[in-house]
Design a protein around this motif. Structure first.
Motif, PDB file in Angstrom:
ATOM      1  N   TYR A  63      39.217  89.965 -98.427  1.00 37.92           N
ATOM      2  CA  TYR A  63      38.273  88.992 -97.523  1.00 37.92           C
ATOM      3  C   TYR A  63      38.556  88.964 -96.184  1.00 37.92           C
ATOM      4  CZ  TYR A  63      35.764  86.960-101.362  1.00 37.92           C
ATOM      5  OH  TYR A  63      35.544  87.147-102.777  1.00 37.92           O
ATOM      6  N   ALA A  64      40.132  89.162 -95.685  1.00 34.69           N
ATOM      7  CA  ALA A  64      40.733  89.146 -94.519  1.00 34.69           C
ATOM      8  C   ALA A  64      40.656  90.443 -93.822  1.00 34.69           C
ATOM      9  CB  ALA A  64      42.280  88.218 -94.634  1.00 34.69           C
ATOM     10  N   LEU A  65      41.081  91.519 -94.559  1.00 34.02           N
ATOM     11  CA  LEU A  65      41.058  92.418 -94.348  1.00 34.02           C
ATOM     12  C   LEU A  65      39.445  93.156 -94.096  1.00 34.02           C
ATOM     13  CD1 LEU A  65      43.328  95.481 -97.213  1.00 34.02           C
ATOM     14  CD2 LEU A  65      43.647  94.796 -94.252  1.00 34.02           C
ATOM     15  N   ASN A  66      38.773  93.014 -94.595  1.00 35.83           N
ATOM     16  CA  ASN A  66      37.558  93.373 -94.408  1.00 35.83           C
ATOM     17  C   ASN A  66      37.013  92.388 -92.684  1.00 35.83           C
ATOM     18  OD1 ASN A  66      36.140  95.430 -95.443  1.00 35.83           O
ATOM     19  ND2 ASN A  66      36.396  93.638 -97.062  1.00 35.83           N
ATOM     20  N   ALA A  67      37.150  90.989 -92.560  1.00 36.33           N
ATOM     21  CA  ALA A  67      36.944  90.447 -92.340  1.00 36.33           C
ATOM     22  C   ALA A  67      37.717  91.363 -90.534  1.00 36.33           C
ATOM     23  CB  ALA A  67      37.343  89.354 -92.150  1.00 36.33           C
ATOM     24  N   ALA A  68      38.915  91.405 -90.414  1.00 38.10           N
ATOM     25  CA  ALA A  68      39.458  92.368 -89.802  1.00 38.10           C
ATOM     26  C   ALA A  68      39.081  93.768 -88.493  1.00 38.10           C
ATOM     27  CB  ALA A  68      41.102  92.473 -89.822  1.00 38.10           C
ATOM     28  N   PHE A  69      38.284  94.182 -89.872  1.00 38.54           N
ATOM     29  CA  PHE A  69      38.243  95.659 -89.462  1.00 38.54           C
ATOM     30  C   PHE A  69      36.413  95.043 -89.371  1.00 38.54           C
ATOM     31  CE2 PHE A  69      40.131  97.425 -93.521  1.00 38.54           C
ATOM     32  CZ  PHE A  69      41.484  97.874 -92.861  1.00 38.54           C
ATOM     33  N   PHE A  70      36.287  94.224 -89.007  1.00 37.18           N
ATOM     34  CA  PHE A  70      35.185  94.009 -88.844  1.00 37.18           C
ATOM     35  C   PHE A  70      34.742  93.380 -87.975  1.00 37.18           C
ATOM     36  CE2 PHE A  70      30.787  91.256 -88.147  1.00 37.18           C
ATOM     37  CZ  PHE A  70      30.289  92.402 -87.816  1.00 37.18           C
ATOM     38  N   ILE A  72      37.128  94.589 -85.226  1.00 37.26           N
ATOM     39  CA  ILE A  72      37.718  96.042 -84.830  1.00 37.26           C
ATOM     40  C   ILE A  72      36.158  96.336 -84.151  1.00 37.26           C
ATOM     41  CG2 ILE A  72      38.497  97.974 -84.221  1.00 37.26           C
ATOM     42  CD1 ILE A  72      40.805  96.532 -86.226  1.00 37.26           C
ATOM     43  N   VAL A  73      35.660  96.967 -85.644  1.00 39.46           N
ATOM     44  CA  VAL A  73      34.313  97.389 -85.297  1.00 39.46           C
ATOM     45  C   VAL A  73      33.229  96.415 -84.601  1.00 39.46           C
ATOM     46  CG1 VAL A  73      32.132  97.880 -86.689  1.00 39.46           C
ATOM     47  CG2 VAL A  73      34.142  98.268 -87.316  1.00 39.46           C
ATOM     48  N   TRP A  74      32.731  95.674 -84.925  1.00 37.43           N
ATOM     49  CA  TRP A  74      32.126  95.092 -83.553  1.00 37.43           C
ATOM     50  C   TRP A  74      32.645  94.393 -81.986  1.00 37.43           C
ATOM     51  CZ3 TRP A  74      33.061  89.814 -81.194  1.00 37.43           C
ATOM     52  CH2 TRP A  74      32.339  89.554 -80.143  1.00 37.43           C
ATOM     53  N   LEU A  75      33.927  94.872 -81.937  1.00 39.10           N
ATOM     54  CA  LEU A  75      34.473  94.101 -80.634  1.00 39.10           C
ATOM     55  C   LEU A  75      34.152  96.005 -79.527  1.00 39.10           C
ATOM     56  CD1 LEU A  75      38.148  92.197 -80.261  1.00 39.10           C
ATOM     57  CD2 LEU A  75      36.265  92.929 -78.701  1.00 39.10           C
ATOM     58  N   GLY A  76      34.232  97.295 -80.859  1.00 37.04           N
ATOM     59  CA  GLY A  76      34.025  98.336 -80.361  1.00 37.04           C
ATOM     60  C   GLY A  76      32.991  98.547 -80.062  1.00 37.04           C
ATOM     61  N   MET A  77      31.833  97.980 -80.475  1.00 35.29           N
ATOM     62  CA  MET A  77      30.174  97.734 -80.536  1.00 35.29           C
ATOM     63  C   MET A  77      29.607  97.229 -79.381  1.00 35.29           C
ATOM     64  SD  MET A  77      28.642  97.318 -84.413  1.00 35.29           S
ATOM     65  CE  MET A  77      26.954  97.362 -83.493  1.00 35.29           C
ATOM     66  N   TYR A  78      30.708  95.688 -79.371  1.00 33.55           N
ATOM     67  CA  TYR A  78      30.423  94.681 -78.193  1.00 33.55           C
ATOM     68  C   TYR A  78      30.959  95.765 -76.537  1.00 33.55           C
ATOM     69  CZ  TYR A  78      30.529  91.046 -75.410  1.00 33.55           C
ATOM     70  OH  TYR A  78      30.661  90.511 -73.654  1.00 33.55           O
ATOM     71  N   LEU A  79      31.828  96.786 -76.756  1.00 34.70           N
ATOM     72  CA  LEU A  79      32.385  97.187 -75.329  1.00 34.70           C
ATOM     73  C   LEU A  79      31.692  98.860 -75.102  1.00 34.70           C
ATOM     74  CD1 LEU A  79      36.334  97.323 -75.773  1.00 34.70           C
ATOM     75  CD2 LEU A  79      35.126  95.674 -74.549  1.00 34.70           C
ATOM     76  N   LEU A  80      30.991  99.166 -76.555  1.00 35.69           N
ATOM     77  CA  LEU A  80      30.491 100.597 -76.087  1.00 35.69           C
ATOM     78  C   LEU A  80      29.202 100.431 -75.726  1.00 35.69           C
ATOM     79  CD1 LEU A  80      32.578 102.552 -78.874  1.00 35.69           C
ATOM     80  CD2 LEU A  80      32.752 102.765 -76.261  1.00 35.69           C
ATOM     81  N   MET A  81      28.114  98.902 -75.964  1.00 37.10           N
ATOM     82  CA  MET A  81      26.752  99.713 -76.773  1.00 37.10           C
ATOM     83  C   MET A  81      25.975  97.825 -75.626  1.00 37.10           C
ATOM     84  SD  MET A  81      26.817  99.766 -80.648  1.00 37.10           S
ATOM     85  CE  MET A  81      25.008  99.621 -80.447  1.00 37.10           C
ATOM     86  N   ASP A  82      24.997  98.643 -74.766  1.00 34.40           N
ATOM     87  CA  ASP A  82      24.452  97.244 -74.131  1.00 34.40           C
ATOM     88  C   ASP A  82      23.407  96.082 -74.473  1.00 34.40           C
ATOM     89  OD1 ASP A  82      24.594  98.711 -71.739  1.00 34.40           O
ATOM     90  OD2 ASP A  82      23.053  99.701 -72.193  1.00 34.40           O
ATOM     91  N   ASN A  83      22.987  96.910 -75.832  1.00 36.86           N
ATOM     92  CA  ASN A  83      22.350  95.857 -76.617  1.00 36.86           C
ATOM     93  C   ASN A  83      22.210  95.916 -77.995  1.00 36.86           C
ATOM     94  OD1 ASN A  83      20.223  93.749 -76.999  1.00 36.86           O
ATOM     95  ND2 ASN A  83      18.835  94.715 -76.492  1.00 36.86           N
ATOM     96  N   ILE A  84      23.063  95.417 -78.989  1.00 39.37           N
ATOM     97  CA  ILE A  84      23.225  94.507 -80.037  1.00 39.37           C
ATOM     98  C   ILE A  84      22.352  93.955 -80.785  1.00 39.37           C
ATOM     99  CG2 ILE A  84      25.001  95.009 -82.195  1.00 39.37           C
ATOM    100  CD1 ILE A  84      27.256  94.710 -79.892  1.00 39.37           C
ATOM    101  N   THR A  85      21.530  95.264 -81.589  1.00 41.39           N
ATOM    102  CA  THR A  85      20.482  93.971 -83.086  1.00 41.39           C
ATOM    103  C   THR A  85      20.997  94.158 -83.923  1.00 41.39           C
ATOM    104  OG1 THR A  85      19.855  96.583 -83.913  1.00 41.39           O
ATOM    105  CG2 THR A  85      18.402  95.690 -81.473  1.00 41.39           C
ATOM    106  N   VAL A  86      20.143  93.039 -84.888  1.00 41.79           N
ATOM    107  CA  VAL A  86      21.213  92.453 -85.253  1.00 41.79           C
ATOM    108  C   VAL A  86      20.937  93.790 -87.068  1.00 41.79           C
ATOM    109  CG1 VAL A  86      20.355  91.272 -88.126  1.00 41.79           C
ATOM    110  CG2 VAL A  86      20.076  90.179 -86.126  1.00 41.79           C
TER     111      VAL A  86
END
Ligand SMILES: [Zn+2]
Length: 131
Positions: A63-70, A72-86
């Protein structure tokens, strides 16, 4: 006898006791056999499942690994994408949880056994490996 660090032993998924023997059979990571684990270390004979249900707690590590990976991915999306949808978030979550499943499954078991089995730097193990 090489002196491997705990980090490199974990990343290479080697035995926690000698850091030599592989915990999982070769070339099975992204196959249907990704859950397959070697019974014991080929080098020092450390059992990889010391008792039944040994890896129950590894679930929490996963669970902890999944949370950490997620994160990281979310941060990457936040930095690279203008608009993140559900929908984007759900797709990212599926990629992290399902796409990395063999890796989180194995890594959580490796981390779990590394918590409990200490490194033992004996010179003469029963079987010397060439790998
Ligand atoms: Zn070993």
């Amino acid at each position: 006898m090489k002196n491997r660090s705990a980090i490199s032993g974990i990343l290479q998924m080697r035995c926690p006791q000698c850091r030599e023997g592989k915990m999982f059979p070769a070339n099975t990571l992204y196959t249907t056999q990704f859950m397959k684990m070697n019974d014991r270390c080929a080098c020092c004979e450390q059992p990889f499942t010391p008792e039944p249900g040994y890896y129950f707690g590894a679930m929490f590590v996963s669970y902890a690994l999944n949370a950490a990976f997620f994160i990281i991915v979310w941060l990457g999306m936040y930095l690279l994408m203008d608009n993140i949808t559900v929908t984007d978030m759900i797709i990212a979550l599926l990629i992290v949880v399902l796409g990395l499943l063999p890796i989180t499954f194995r890594l959580s078991r490796v981390l779990w056994i590394y918590i409990f089995v200490r490194y033992d730097e004996r010179e003469n193990y029963k079987h010397e490996l060439n790998s």
